[in-house]
Design a protein around this motif. Structure first.
Motif, PDB file in Angstrom:
ATOM      1  N   ARG A 188       0.839  -1.206   0.000  1.00  0.00           N
ATOM      2  CA  ARG A 188       0.000   0.000   0.000  1.00  0.00           C
ATOM      3  C   ARG A 188       0.868   1.249   0.000  1.00  0.00           C
ATOM      4  O   ARG A 188       1.750   1.411   0.846  1.00  0.00           O
ATOM      5  CB  ARG A 188      -0.923   0.017   1.219  1.00  0.00           C
ATOM      6  N   SER A 189       0.617   2.116  -0.974  1.00  0.00           N
ATOM      7  CA  SER A 189       1.293   3.407  -1.032  1.00  0.00           C
ATOM      8  C   SER A 189       0.528   4.388  -0.153  1.00  0.00           C
ATOM      9  O   SER A 189      -0.629   4.719  -0.443  1.00  0.00           O
ATOM     10  CB  SER A 189       1.355   3.911  -2.474  1.00  0.00           C
ATOM     11  N   GLU A 190       1.153   4.837   0.930  1.00  0.00           N
ATOM     12  CA  GLU A 190       0.471   5.749   1.843  1.00  0.00           C
ATOM     13  C   GLU A 190       0.313   7.142   1.236  1.00  0.00           C
ATOM     14  O   GLU A 190      -0.591   7.883   1.623  1.00  0.00           O
ATOM     15  CB  GLU A 190       1.237   5.827   3.164  1.00  0.00           C
ATOM     16  N   ARG A 191       1.150   7.474   0.293  1.00  0.00           N
ATOM     17  CA  ARG A 191       1.032   8.786  -0.346  1.00  0.00           C
ATOM     18  C   ARG A 191      -0.123   8.808  -1.343  1.00  0.00           C
ATOM     19  O   ARG A 191      -0.957   9.716  -1.320  1.00  0.00           O
ATOM     20  CB  ARG A 191       2.338   9.137  -1.058  1.00  0.00           C
ATOM     21  N   CYS A 218       5.951  -6.693  -5.490  1.00  0.00           N
ATOM     22  CA  CYS A 218       4.956  -5.643  -5.726  1.00  0.00           C
ATOM     23  C   CYS A 218       4.802  -5.417  -7.230  1.00  0.00           C
ATOM     24  O   CYS A 218       5.798  -5.234  -7.940  1.00  0.00           O
ATOM     25  CB  CYS A 218       5.388  -4.355  -5.033  1.00  0.00           C
ATOM     26  N   PRO A 222       7.907   1.351  -6.994  1.00  0.00           N
ATOM     27  CA  PRO A 222       7.854   2.665  -6.337  1.00  0.00           C
ATOM     28  C   PRO A 222       8.909   3.605  -6.920  1.00  0.00           C
ATOM     29  O   PRO A 222      10.105   3.385  -6.737  1.00  0.00           O
ATOM     30  CB  PRO A 222       8.152   2.341  -4.871  1.00  0.00           C
ATOM     31  N   ARG A 227       5.982   6.883   1.692  1.00  0.00           N
ATOM     32  CA  ARG A 227       6.026   5.673   2.511  1.00  0.00           C
ATOM     33  C   ARG A 227       5.156   4.576   1.906  1.00  0.00           C
ATOM     34  O   ARG A 227       4.120   4.853   1.299  1.00  0.00           O
ATOM     35  CB  ARG A 227       5.563   5.968   3.943  1.00  0.00           C
ATOM     36  N   TRP A 228       5.601   3.339   2.123  1.00  0.00           N
ATOM     37  CA  TRP A 228       4.851   2.158   1.702  1.00  0.00           C
ATOM     38  C   TRP A 228       4.656   1.244   2.910  1.00  0.00           C
ATOM     39  O   TRP A 228       5.564   1.099   3.736  1.00  0.00           O
ATOM     40  CB  TRP A 228       5.594   1.399   0.605  1.00  0.00           C
ATOM     41  N   GLU A 245      10.348   3.480   3.342  1.00  0.00           N
ATOM     42  CA  GLU A 245      10.222   4.855   2.855  1.00  0.00           C
ATOM     43  C   GLU A 245      11.135   5.073   1.660  1.00  0.00           C
ATOM     44  O   GLU A 245      12.313   4.706   1.691  1.00  0.00           O
ATOM     45  CB  GLU A 245      10.571   5.853   3.958  1.00  0.00           C
TER      46      GLU A 245
END
Length: 407
Positions: A188-191, A218, A222, A227-228, A245
């Protein structure tokens, strides 16, 4: 033998002679279960097994060798008839029953012509008990940087070529039930708030074992700063979460530092040594620097180009001797790119480690200068000298000898 005579003998041996001579005896009961094409003998039986198989090894007299005379009775169920009866060595026979998994642990009995022969226990493992017995150990997130893959918590976003999650799954029983529960790695990409679910399938050998190494990649590389979160989910239950990160290159470059310096010396025979102090004149045929480079970012993994320049007195631009791309982590990384002939070192005062023009550290080939005392009680200042960790070690060693001699 006439048919009526055979029936008469069967009646006599079954109903007239003592039971010890006519009934089965010497039984051994084994319970196993089938799951995903595997036959597993490790009990208890999981709730989602395909079938329970009960095997009984018996010594059967001729009058008791009819499959239809044997049944397996479980509480609250219809009696289960024998599926097969196969002869073994001597008078031994193998009796086989196949039945669905009971809702809970059950004790049944093996019957021959409605007569009790043996107790049969079928222990059942529930889904809650199975999930409670699972353990996820050594969860790791690795980043692919070029041709190298390294475990990291922080990495350079522009250098990343892929993100991989690994862990070791351990269970108190074989992992066969995992196939139905579903095993997923979630990136999951938090950004961006986007989620990528990667199903993980175990092989037959992993399903039969109590321990398995899991790997998931993945699907999204990225490339942006942020953050991931990486988690492992089994049967809808989140087992663990890790966070990594992606940082900009300038932040990584600013974190570079030299943890220590050494010298690498080789004699004429080719023997190589690593020294704290530069070798004395004539002691080595070739000599070169050895820098221990690290990043101050926790769990860092990044690639940078490091350069070795010759620190020559009077030179405004020290000449470049060597350069190399190096993978740097938060632990000391040895950077020793090569050696120079000892004949070239008199014109070289030392070595400088640089990255994009910034000096990270230096290693001097010159001895630490001494201050000369004057007749008036003063001292003549020594020539300019670039203080290095090596010189610091030499100072500490001399002070230690001085203090030891004074005591």
């Amino acid at each position: 033998m006439w048919p009526w005579m055979k029936r008469w003998l069967d009646w006599v041996t079954t109903d007239v002679l003592p039971l010890s001579r006519s009934r089965p005896h010497g039984q051994a009961v084994h319970t196993r279960y089938e799951k995903a094409g595997l036959a597993l003998y490790d009990l208890p039986v999981p709730w989602n097994a395909d079938a329970v198989v009960v095997e009984v090894l018996l010594k059967l007299p001729p009058a008791a060798r009819k499959k239809g005379d044997f049944t397996l009775r479980l509480p609250g169920r219809e009696p289960v008839p024998a599926e097969s009866l196969r002869p073994e060595a001597d008078s031994r026979h193998r009796l086989l029953f196949r039945l669905p998994v009971p809702a809970s642990t059950t004790d049944g009995e093996l019957l021959w012509k409605s007569k009790h022969l043996s107790r049969v226990s079928v222990p059942v493992l529930t889904v809650g008990e199975f999930l409670t017995g699972l353990r996820l150990t050594l969860p790791t997130v690795a980043v692919r940087l070029g041709a190298q893959t390294v475990a990291a918590q922080t990495f350079v976003a522009s250098q990343c070529r892929g993100l991989t999650a690994t862990c070791v799954l351990r269970g108190a029983t074989p992992l066969a039930p995992v196939g139905d529960l579903g095993l997923t790695a979630v990136f999951r990409s938090e950004r961006a708030g986007t989620t990528y679910e990667v199903p993980v399938t175990l092989s037959s050998s992993q399903l039969a074992a109590r321990e398995a190494l899991l790997t998931a990649a993945c699907p999204k590389v990225p490339r942006r700063v942020g953050r991931w979160a990486v988690s492992w989910v089994i049967g809808g239950r989140e087992m663990c979460v890790q966070r990594v990160e992606a940082i900009p290159a300038r932040r990584f470059e600013a974190s570079l530092r030299v943890a220590d310096t050494r010298f690498v010396a080789a004699d004429k025979a080719g023997a190589v040594r690593v020294l704290r102090q530069p070798p004395a004149t004539g002691e080595a045929a070739r000599v070169g620097p050895c820098f221990l480079v690290a990043s101050s970012e926790p769990g860092m993994a990044g690639v940078c180009r490091l350069q070795i320049h010759a620190a020559t007195p009077g030179e405004r631009r020290p000449p470049l001797l060597m350069e190399q791309d190096v993978l740097v982590t938060d632990g000391p990384t040895v950077f020793a790119p090569g050696l120079l002939d000892a004949a070239e070192t008199p014109t070289v005062g030392g070595f400088e480690l640089r990255h994009k023009g910034r000096v990270l550290g230096s290693a001097s080939l010159r001895p630490v200068p001494s201050a000369a005392l004057t007749a008036e009680g003063g001292f003549k200042p020594p020539p300019d000298f670039a203080w290095t960790p090596t010189a610091d070690d030499e100072l500490a060693e001399r002070l230690s000898r001085l203090m030891g001699g004074g005591s």
